[in-house]
Scaffold this active site. Structure first.
Site, PDB file in Angstrom:
ATOM      1  N   ASP A  31       0.859  -1.185   0.000  1.00  0.00           N
ATOM      2  CA  ASP A  31       0.000   0.000   0.000  1.00  0.00           C
ATOM      3  C   ASP A  31       0.897   1.238   0.000  1.00  0.00           C
ATOM      4  O   ASP A  31       1.862   1.301   0.763  1.00  0.00           O
ATOM      5  CB  ASP A  31      -0.896  -0.021   1.240  1.00  0.00           C
ATOM      6  CG  ASP A  31      -2.020   0.982   1.163  1.00  0.00           C
ATOM      7  OD1 ASP A  31      -1.742   2.189   0.992  1.00  0.00           O
ATOM      8  OD2 ASP A  31      -3.187   0.578   1.289  1.00  0.00           O
ATOM      9  N   ILE A  32       0.578   2.222  -0.838  1.00  0.00           N
ATOM     10  CA  ILE A  32       1.418   3.425  -0.904  1.00  0.00           C
ATOM     11  C   ILE A  32       1.094   4.417   0.225  1.00  0.00           C
ATOM     12  O   ILE A  32       1.804   5.399   0.401  1.00  0.00           O
ATOM     13  CB  ILE A  32       1.345   4.129  -2.278  1.00  0.00           C
ATOM     14  CG1 ILE A  32      -0.081   4.575  -2.591  1.00  0.00           C
ATOM     15  CG2 ILE A  32       1.906   3.219  -3.370  1.00  0.00           C
ATOM     16  CD1 ILE A  32      -0.183   5.488  -3.816  1.00  0.00           C
ATOM     17  N   GLN A  94     -14.647   2.774   0.547  1.00  0.00           N
ATOM     18  CA  GLN A  94     -13.969   2.324  -0.669  1.00  0.00           C
ATOM     19  C   GLN A  94     -13.604   3.529  -1.521  1.00  0.00           C
ATOM     20  O   GLN A  94     -14.439   4.398  -1.770  1.00  0.00           O
ATOM     21  CB  GLN A  94     -14.860   1.363  -1.472  1.00  0.00           C
ATOM     22  CG  GLN A  94     -14.152   0.759  -2.662  1.00  0.00           C
ATOM     23  CD  GLN A  94     -14.996  -0.272  -3.406  1.00  0.00           C
ATOM     24  OE1 GLN A  94     -16.174  -0.454  -3.133  1.00  0.00           O
ATOM     25  NE2 GLN A  94     -14.365  -0.951  -4.352  1.00  0.00           N
ATOM     26  N   HIS A 100     -10.528  -5.361  -3.314  1.00  0.00           N
ATOM     27  CA  HIS A 100      -9.220  -5.599  -2.708  1.00  0.00           C
ATOM     28  C   HIS A 100      -9.368  -5.835  -1.211  1.00  0.00           C
ATOM     29  O   HIS A 100     -10.335  -5.405  -0.591  1.00  0.00           O
ATOM     30  CB  HIS A 100      -8.238  -4.452  -2.976  1.00  0.00           C
ATOM     31  CG  HIS A 100      -8.709  -3.105  -2.543  1.00  0.00           C
ATOM     32  ND1 HIS A 100      -9.688  -2.382  -3.204  1.00  0.00           N
ATOM     33  CD2 HIS A 100      -8.326  -2.317  -1.505  1.00  0.00           C
ATOM     34  CE1 HIS A 100      -9.870  -1.215  -2.602  1.00  0.00           C
ATOM     35  NE2 HIS A 100      -9.061  -1.151  -1.554  1.00  0.00           N
ATOM     36  N   HIS A 102      -7.173  -5.355   2.266  1.00  0.00           N
ATOM     37  CA  HIS A 102      -6.012  -4.809   2.951  1.00  0.00           C
ATOM     38  C   HIS A 102      -5.524  -5.858   3.947  1.00  0.00           C
ATOM     39  O   HIS A 102      -6.323  -6.388   4.728  1.00  0.00           O
ATOM     40  CB  HIS A 102      -6.372  -3.549   3.747  1.00  0.00           C
ATOM     41  CG  HIS A 102      -6.766  -2.382   2.914  1.00  0.00           C
ATOM     42  ND1 HIS A 102      -5.902  -1.348   2.651  1.00  0.00           N
ATOM     43  CD2 HIS A 102      -7.933  -2.082   2.300  1.00  0.00           C
ATOM     44  CE1 HIS A 102      -6.521  -0.454   1.903  1.00  0.00           C
ATOM     45  NE2 HIS A 102      -7.764  -0.880   1.679  1.00  0.00           N
TER      46      HIS A 102
END
Length: 136
Positions: A31-32, A94, A100, A102
């Site tokens: 994750d960025i 979202q 996705h 996490h």
């Protein structure tokens, strides 16, 4: 593949990402905007907007890949615990509309807190809601 989907771009290799796991059906990448060190995402390679839209087989494969990633993170970083998080629709937080999960490693001293304060509800209200969900 949705042409305007960030995660489809990562799956296609057109958008750079730190890939940490993959198989023929899923891809996992860092994750960025990590909540904690090691926070990563797992996505199905096939585009589905959210939890409601994803096929049963892709949901199963993505969930198994999330567990595989948690095991990998556990061995590498030795966190104290994990959270798996899926957000569905804007009201559910979202922001990228490609299903996705996490995988968030948790550490005893990390700053994350529950997003709600648990408190008891009236038994009658719980019963009314349960009845609606059951279809009665």
């Amino acid at each position: 593949m949705a042409s305007d989907c960030l995660f489809c771009g990562i799956v296609a290799g057109d958008v750079p990402a730190q890939i940490v796991d993959s198989d023929e059906h899923t891809l996992a990448f860092m994750d960025i905007n990590p909540a904690t060190p090691g926070h990563a995402l797992v996505v199905p390679r096939t585009h589905s907007a959210d939890l409601i839209e994803i096929s049963d087989s892709d949901l199963e494969r993505t969930t198994l890949a999330a567990r595989r990633l948690a095991q990998r993170i556990d061995g590498a970083l030795e966190p104290d615990g994990f959270n798996l998080l899926n957000s569905c629709r804007p009201a559910g937080w979202q922001t990228v509309f490609h299903f996705h999960i996490h995988v968030i490693p948790r550490y005893d001293d990390d700053p994350l807190k529950l997003p709600w304060l648990p408190h008891a509800a009236e038994a009658e209200e719980i019963e009314r809601v349960a009845e609606r969900i059951r279809g009665g």
